[in-house]
Write a protein that holds these residues in place. Sequence first.
Motif, mmCIF file in Angstrom:
data_model
loop_
_atom_site.group_PDB
_atom_site.id
_atom_site.type_symbol
_atom_site.label_atom_id
_atom_site.label_comp_id
_atom_site.label_asym_id
_atom_site.label_seq_id
_atom_site.Cartn_x
_atom_site.Cartn_y
_atom_site.Cartn_z
ATOM 1 N N LEU A 1 0.829 -1.206 0.000
ATOM 2 C CA LEU A 1 0.000 0.000 0.000
ATOM 3 C C LEU A 1 0.865 1.258 0.000
ATOM 4 N N PHE A 2 1.944 1.244 0.773
ATOM 5 C CA PHE A 2 2.870 2.379 0.815
ATOM 6 C C PHE A 2 3.506 2.614 -0.559
ATOM 7 N N TYR A 3 3.935 1.543 -1.227
ATOM 8 C CA TYR A 3 4.544 1.688 -2.552
ATOM 9 C C TYR A 3 3.541 2.235 -3.579
ATOM 10 N N ILE A 4 2.306 1.757 -3.504
ATOM 11 C CA ILE A 4 1.294 2.251 -4.439
ATOM 12 C C ILE A 4 1.073 3.747 -4.243
ATOM 13 N N ILE A 5 0.942 4.180 -3.005
ATOM 14 C CA ILE A 5 0.742 5.609 -2.720
ATOM 15 C C ILE A 5 1.969 6.409 -3.132
ATOM 16 N N LEU A 6 3.154 5.877 -2.853
ATOM 17 C CA LEU A 6 4.399 6.568 -3.221
ATOM 18 C C LEU A 6 4.489 6.745 -4.736
ATOM 19 N N PHE A 7 4.217 5.686 -5.504
ATOM 20 C CA PHE A 7 4.282 5.777 -6.958
ATOM 21 C C PHE A 7 3.222 6.727 -7.515
ATOM 22 N N TYR A 8 2.048 6.741 -6.886
ATOM 23 C CA TYR A 8 0.988 7.649 -7.325
ATOM 24 C C TYR A 8 1.436 9.106 -7.194
ATOM 25 N N TYR A 9 1.954 9.466 -6.014
ATOM 26 C CA TYR A 9 2.383 10.859 -5.809
ATOM 27 C C TYR A 9 3.622 11.202 -6.634
#
Length: 85
Positions: free
Chosen positions: A13-21
């Motif tokens: 979940l952290f990686y998905i949010i990081l890649f999104y931003y």
Amino acid sequence: MEMASFTGFIKTLFYIILFYYLFKFLMRIFAPILMQKAVNKMQQKMQEQYRQQQEQQQDRTSQSQQSMPKEKKKVGEYIDYEEIK
């Protein structure tokens, strides 16, 4: 079978949010540049098409002028009269 762990889920979940931003940030930087390149490319295509149309039109006018026979001597101006009752 292996069960997914809670820490693995949080990490994903952290990686998905990081890649999104990160993607959002990079698009703010590169989107105007990409749009400007696209607009310039379209403008060049339109100018090239305009030039080609102008050349074709000039060719047509020069060909029609060459193929037209010379005008005969004009005898005078013709006037069309209407009959009044």
